[in-house]
Design a protein around this motif. Structure first.
Motif, PDB file in Angstrom:
ATOM      1  N   ASP A  50       0.809  -1.203  -0.186  1.00 38.67           N
ATOM      2  CA  ASP A  50       0.055   0.075   0.031  1.00 38.67           C
ATOM      3  C   ASP A  50       0.904   1.165   0.000  1.00 38.67           C
ATOM      4  N   SER A  51       0.008   2.223  -0.405  1.00 32.88           N
ATOM      5  CA  SER A  51       0.967   3.566  -0.299  1.00 32.88           C
ATOM      6  C   SER A  51       1.114   3.946   1.354  1.00 32.88           C
ATOM      7  N   TYR A  52       2.317   4.689   1.597  1.00 30.46           N
ATOM      8  CA  TYR A  52       2.444   5.057   2.994  1.00 30.46           C
ATOM      9  C   TYR A  52       3.325   6.381   3.064  1.00 30.46           C
ATOM     10  N   ASP A  53       3.375   7.022   4.416  1.00 25.35           N
ATOM     11  CA  ASP A  53       4.001   8.273   4.322  1.00 25.35           C
ATOM     12  C   ASP A  53       5.337   7.693   5.067  1.00 25.35           C
ATOM     13  N   LEU A  54       5.235   6.969   5.969  1.00 25.86           N
ATOM     14  CA  LEU A  54       6.259   6.490   6.632  1.00 25.86           C
ATOM     15  C   LEU A  54       6.404   4.787   6.780  1.00 25.86           C
ATOM     16  N   ARG A  55       7.281   4.367   6.666  1.00 29.98           N
ATOM     17  CA  ARG A  55       7.473   2.951   6.910  1.00 29.98           C
ATOM     18  C   ARG A  55       8.622   2.417   7.572  1.00 29.98           C
ATOM     19  N   VAL A  56       8.541   1.488   8.411  1.00 30.13           N
ATOM     20  CA  VAL A  56       9.508   1.073   9.591  1.00 30.13           C
ATOM     21  C   VAL A  56       9.947  -0.541   9.484  1.00 30.13           C
ATOM     22  N   CYS A  57      11.140  -0.632   9.534  1.00 31.54           N
ATOM     23  CA  CYS A  57      11.611  -2.179   9.846  1.00 31.54           C
ATOM     24  C   CYS A  57      12.531  -2.040  10.772  1.00 31.54           C
ATOM     25  N   VAL A  58      12.664  -2.900  12.074  1.00 26.40           N
ATOM     26  CA  VAL A  58      13.656  -2.764  13.006  1.00 26.40           C
ATOM     27  C   VAL A  58      14.685  -3.935  12.619  1.00 26.40           C
ATOM     28  N   LEU A  59      15.619  -3.536  11.904  1.00 25.61           N
ATOM     29  CA  LEU A  59      16.720  -4.340  11.519  1.00 25.61           C
ATOM     30  C   LEU A  59      17.350  -5.122  12.525  1.00 25.61           C
ATOM     31  N   ALA A  60      17.615  -4.699  13.818  1.00 27.16           N
ATOM     32  CA  ALA A  60      18.325  -5.273  15.107  1.00 27.16           C
ATOM     33  C   ALA A  60      17.681  -4.668  16.083  1.00 27.16           C
TER      34      ALA A  60
END
Ligand SMILES: [Zn+2]
Ligand SMILES: [Zn+2]
Length: 268
Positions: free
Chosen positions: A10-20
């Motif tokens: 989907d479209s997003y303003d902000l996207r997060v992934c916790v790498l560690a």
């Protein structure tokens, strides 16, 4: 009301992934459609690239690293990543000095409490109580999307609560279970440090803070910086979910983070 979904298409303003996440290294990837940054770089440069790769993220999009405080689990990879990939470094002056004692790196200095922007991501660093020179958490905004990050804090101060209120997505430390910490073979002084106002949040303290800040905006929470010895992922998730459910907040998704692999994605 805005919803943060664990979908990537989907479209997003902000996207997060916790790498560690955890005492062996902390690194959070945040992107808008046009700009990507890391919050902390506590993995080696090689590991950081491996994690980005595994998460299917393009390192060429990354522009900068914002550093919360100088502890090595947040700053180990900073110098190498900066030199090798040219990613700009952002920190307050005390943290920059502590990370870069020889003064060899070039820094963009921010002040705790003063907002700045990287590309189209607005960033507000705010002070946290922790045993470092000038530790901060971050609120990131783009459009109506608002993400809060607080991974090392001894107590949930009024200031931290205030900043995290109104976020749709929060990355919050749930460092230890009180009983497991008490019964662990760790030296007394270390237990006292962890429990102190400058230490780390327990599962219960994180749960209580989330209930307090949730309002009707909070949709998704990553539990971060879990202690390997004094916590258990299942226990942390159960404690926080139960507490939220008891407060009538069981619509909030509580998600795990990991020391050895990236989390799922969340966006808003
Ligand atoms: Zn720390
Ligand atoms: Zn830490």
């Amino acid at each position: 009301m805005l919803f943060c979904l664990a979908m990537t298409t989907d479209s997003y303003d902000l996207r997060v992934c916790v790498l560690a996440s955890g005492s062996s290294g902390n690194c959070i990837y945040v992107e808008s459609p046009t700009t990507a940054i890391l919050l902390d770089a506590g993995l080696s440069a090689r590991q950081t690239l491996l994690r980005l790769n595994k998460a299917g993220l393009n390192p060429d999009k990354l522009r900068a690293i914002c550093i919360s405080h100088e502890h090595s689990d947040h700053s180990t990879g900073v110098a190498r990543l900066h030199k090798k990939y040219g990613w700009e470094l952002y920190a307050n002056s005390d943290t920059a000095r502590a990370v870069d004692r020889a003064g060899l790196l070039s820094w963009n200095l921010f002040r705790s409490g003063s907002p700045f922007a990287i590309g189209d991501i607005d960033i507000l660093p705010f002070s946290l109580p922790h045993d470092a020179y000038d530790p901060v958490g971050f609120v990131l905004r783009r459009g109506n999307a608002r993400i809060g990050v607080a991974t090392d804090l001894g107590i949930p101060t009024q200031l931290a609560r205030q900043q995290l209120r109104g976020c749709q997505l929060v990355v919050l430390e749930a460092n230890h279970d009180e009983m497991l910490l008490q019964s662990s073979p760790r030296p007394w002084a270390l237990k006292q440090r962890i429990r102190s106002h400058q230490g780390h949040l327990s599962n219960m303290a994180a749960a209580e803070m989330l209930v307090d800040i949730a309002g009707d905006t909070l949709q998704k929470v990553f539990l971060a910086h879990l202690s390997r010895e004094c916590n258990d992922l299942g226990l942390a998730l159960r404690t926080v979910r139960r507490h939220l459910a008891e407060a009538g907040l069981d619509h909030i998704h509580v998600l795990p983070t990991h020391p050895d692999r990236h989390s799922e994605f969340a966006h808003c």
